[in-house]
Design an enzyme around this catalytic site. Structure first.
Site, short mmCIF file in Angstrom:
data_model
loop_
_atom_site.label_atom_id
_atom_site.label_comp_id
_atom_site.label_asym_id
_atom_site.label_seq_id
_atom_site.Cartn_x
_atom_site.Cartn_y
_atom_site.Cartn_z
N TYR A 47 49.00 55.28 28.50
CA TYR A 47 48.09 55.49 29.63
C TYR A 47 48.30 56.85 30.29
CZ TYR A 47 47.42 50.37 29.47
OH TYR A 47 47.16 49.08 29.09
N LEU A 188 37.94 40.40 32.99
CA LEU A 188 36.55 40.33 33.45
C LEU A 188 35.59 40.86 32.40
CD1 LEU A 188 37.05 41.48 37.16
CD2 LEU A 188 37.17 39.18 36.19
N ILE A 227 45.87 40.37 34.42
CA ILE A 227 46.15 41.69 34.99
C ILE A 227 44.86 42.50 35.09
CG2 ILE A 227 48.59 41.85 34.42
CD1 ILE A 227 47.79 43.38 31.88
N LYS A 229 42.15 45.21 36.26
CA LYS A 229 42.22 46.57 36.79
C LYS A 229 41.28 46.67 37.99
CE LYS A 229 39.82 49.99 35.31
NZ LYS A 229 39.18 51.03 34.47
N ASN A 239 40.36 40.21 44.18
CA ASN A 239 41.08 39.65 43.04
C ASN A 239 42.24 38.77 43.48
OD1 ASN A 239 39.35 41.01 41.34
ND2 ASN A 239 40.80 42.62 40.78
#
Length: 274
Positions: A47, A188, A227, A229, A239
């Site tokens: 990342y 999602l 998890i 984002k 969330n």
């Protein structure tokens, strides 16, 4: 924050995914998330944001020991020397002496070091006390089984894409049998769930958004952490607001069984780089 007990370890059921978060935005997001109550932060060498994640943890008024921090080995760091060196570089960037969990980001390919070599080096890091747990990411049940056979240290988690349009029942069954946590990334479906009719209908019953219903569907399953984002405070708060309602068995089944057409569409969407 609810936690999941796996192999004698408590893992927060909801974490912060940091893929594509960079620079000051990443740092601010991590700091805000921790101040809101998140205690599970996920990053990766690939990342390119480990330093920013570390700065966010440092800036938050939260004890490092209270944060379950995860990073992942890049594909170029699979031989023994690279595993050890790159992990210590990750620790330096993250500003910490230890990692709660170190994952293999993707399965080793034939031109990489053998899986056994990678796992042996990760085991050495556990023995050295710089890594608490090890895990894998994007491993099928067969690959996970092989990793568990090769590793002296228990494999704590398999982090995979999991959402209502991506069936992971075979993997989840395996994980439950062997006390392995399934960590769901892209929970999602990159926004694909936001207009889902079933999630909209169920959400209206509880005063929740489709995204909140999808996250609740995941964490309500035994042995599953998620998890998602997020970068805005609004989305981070939303969330987190999934632990004050519970889906019925019928609702859980309805969400699990979307149409094949929509599943195919979301599969294609999930593979797009934008």
């Amino acid at each position: 924050m609810e936690t999941i007990e796996v192999q004698g370890t408590s893992v927060p059921a909801l974490g912060l995914g940091t893929w594509q978060l960079t620079g000051p935005t990443c740092t601010e997001t991590v700091e805000t998330a921790l101040e809101l109550g998140y205690r599970h932060v996920d990053t990766a060498q690939a990342y390119g944001n480990e330093r920013q994640v570390g700065l966010g943890i440092e800036a938050a008024d939260v004890d490092r020991d209270d944060v379950f921090l995860v990073t992942k080995l890049d594909g170029s760091n699979r031989d023994a020397t690279s595993v050890r060196q790159s992990t210590r570089e990750s620790l330096n960037k993250l500003g910490t002496d230890t990692l709660d969990c170190l994952l293999i980001h993707w399965p080793n390919t034939p031109w990489m070091a053998p899986l056994e070599e990678t796992l042996d080096a990760m085991n050495d890091l556990v023995d050295d006390g710089v890594v608490e747990h090890i895990g894998v990411s994007n491993f099928s049940p067969a690959r996970l089984d092989r990793a568990r056979e090769l590793s002296d240290a228990p494999v704590l988690t398999d982090q995979v894409q999991y959402h209502p349009y991506w069936d992971q029942r075979k993997l989840l069954d395996y994980c439950r049998i062997h006390d392995v946590l399934l960590t769901a990334y892209s929970p999602l479906s990159r926004g694909g769930v936001l207009s889902d009719p079933a999630l909209v209908t169920i959400g209206n019953r509880y005063g929740k958004s489709p995204a909140q219903v999808a996250l609740r569907w995941l964490v309500q399953q035994e042995g599953v952490a998620a998890i998602p984002k997020a970068s805005s405070r609004e989305h981070l708060e939303a969330n987190m607001a999934i632990f004050d309602f519970e889906l019925t068995d019928d609702e859980l089944a309805w969400i699990r069984d979307p149409s094949k057409t929509k599943t195919g569409m979301q599969f294609v969407r999930s593979q797009l780089p934008f």
